[in-house]
Design a protein around this motif. Structure first.
Motif, mmCIF file in Angstrom:
data_model
loop_
_atom_site.group_PDB
_atom_site.id
_atom_site.type_symbol
_atom_site.label_atom_id
_atom_site.label_comp_id
_atom_site.label_asym_id
_atom_site.label_seq_id
_atom_site.Cartn_x
_atom_site.Cartn_y
_atom_site.Cartn_z
ATOM 1 N N ALA A 58 1.003 -1.424 0.010
ATOM 2 C CA ALA A 58 0.160 0.042 -0.039
ATOM 3 C C ALA A 58 0.812 1.293 0.121
ATOM 4 N N ARG A 59 1.336 1.199 0.929
ATOM 5 C CA ARG A 59 3.233 2.242 0.544
ATOM 6 C C ARG A 59 3.432 2.982 -0.465
ATOM 7 N N GLN A 60 3.559 1.246 -1.223
ATOM 8 C CA GLN A 60 4.876 2.008 -2.683
ATOM 9 C C GLN A 60 3.356 2.119 -3.292
ATOM 10 N N LYS A 61 2.564 1.584 -3.246
ATOM 11 C CA LYS A 61 1.698 2.680 -4.211
ATOM 12 C C LYS A 61 1.081 3.745 -3.532
#
Ligand code: ZN
Ligand code: ZN
Length: 371
Positions: free
Chosen positions: A338-341
């Protein structure tokens, strides 16, 4: 396409004589002549194949080469020119070494007695081809008969009596129309000599099937299709006559990383889209056992080729090495946290379109087309 045997194509046995081959060819050619099939493609291909088969089998020299080497005899192996004057021979040289004896003015005597050439298919890894290697191969072939030392006679007294059919010439003459044809003497099989008490082991041939092991030197840089001649290691000749030669046909095993084009080694290298954008480096296991570091410039594109000079294959019978080429494949991530997105969304929000000039110009042209 499956390659069909020439004899099978014409529907004749391997030992068929010229007349039988000619008759079979005429029948088949009539059957599948393109004119009869309104240009049906299959028939046309078959017609071509039949012609190709007949072209080889009607010619005694081509036929012998085909019997010996298969279609490989007519493929262009001479494109590699590995050993210069050394162990390698192109097709024309193979031809002359097989058929040279026919042309030899000294006549049939030698021809009938010389041992046949042998073919051995040898599979090598890329690493073996890179360094060159000594290989021990096992051959089952006619070798010099041990009990009689290749002389063919049971005792020394019964050796080498002059053949009465040909008077020791090793050949006989026959009239064929206007021509006088010379052929090998059927009694002594061209040797000019007969043996009254032949060796029990070889029945007077002077040679017998043997298993033998042979160490052969494979030079660095050989490739698929390289042929190496090992002189005198073919079949033994009749009663001590010259042995044939052994031909090693090189085949390359598939390598897990490298494809090969001549002396160039090519590796498909997947890199992450971040590495492609920001730059980085990858390490490849070189064919010489050393690591090769490939620097990836920032902004590299999928399909781009990065060349590392001198890290490729060794040059057959030459100096130096070819190049190593890393073909870049930019990989799009499929599993992101989620963080990368979130970070990528943030990146997209700041995009101006100038980051990817090719995409910008492409979509610009599309917009123009829609007016
Ligand atoms: Zn004779
Ligand atoms: Zn013997």
């Amino acid at each position: 396409m499956v390659e069909q045997d020439y004899y099978e194509l014409l529907g004749v046995p391997r030992g068929a004589d010229e007349a039988a081959i000619k008759a079979a060819y005429r029948r088949m050619a009539k059957e599948c002549h393109p004119d009869r099939h309104n240009g049906c493609r299959d028939q046309e291909a078959r017609f071509k194949a039949i012609n190709e088969a007949y072209d080889v089998l009607k010619d005694p020299q081509k036929r012998a080469a085909y019997d010996h080497f298969g279609k490989a005899a007519f493929q262009n192996g001479a494109a590699h020119d590995p050993f210069g004057g050394g162990g390698f021979e192109g097709f024309s040289d193979i031809f002359s070494s097989i058929f040279g004896d026919f042309m030899d003015p000294r006549g049939a005597r030698q021809n009938a007695a010389r041992g046949a050439d042998l073919r051995y298919d040898l599979e090598l890894t890329l690493e073996e081809a890179f360094t060159g290697i000594e290989k021990t191969i096992a051959i089952d072939a006619l070798g010099t008969c041990e009990p009689c030392h290749g002389r063919g006679c049971a005792t020394a007294e019964t050796c080498a009596q002059t053949c009465s059919t040909c008077g020791g010439m090793g050949k006989v003459r026959a009239h064929q129309g206007f021509f006088v044809v010379e052929r090998g003497c059927p009694t002594c099989r061209g040797s000019g000599e007969v043996i009254s008490d032949p060796c029990r082991n070889c029945q007077g041939e002077g040679r017998a099937i043997q298993k033998r092991k042979l160490a052969v030197q494979i030079p660095a840089g050989v490739d698929d299709g390289t042929r190496i001649r090992v002189a005198g290691e073919g079949e033994a000749g009749v009663r001590g006559a010259a042995a044939g030669d052994l031909y090693l046909f090189v085949h390359m095993k598939r390598h897990p990383i490298f494809a090969r084009e001549g002396t160039t080694l090519i590796a498909e290298c997947p890199v992450s889209f971040t590495t492609a954008a920001l730059g980085g480096a990858i390490e490849l296991p070189g064919v010489d056992g050393h690591k090769v570091e490939i620097k990836i410039p920032a902004g590299v594109q999928s399909g781009e080729q990065l060349r590392h000079r001198g890290a490729g294959m060794s040059v057959l019978n030459g100096r130096g090495r070819g190049d190593l080429v890393a073909r870049i494949l930019v990989e799009t991530p499929t599993r992101m946290s989620a963080r990368q997105k979130e970070l990528l969304e943030e990146f997209r929000a700041t995009e101006t379109g100038d980051e990817c000039p090719a995409a910008k110009s492409f979509f610009g042209r599309i917009r123009e087309m829609f007016g």
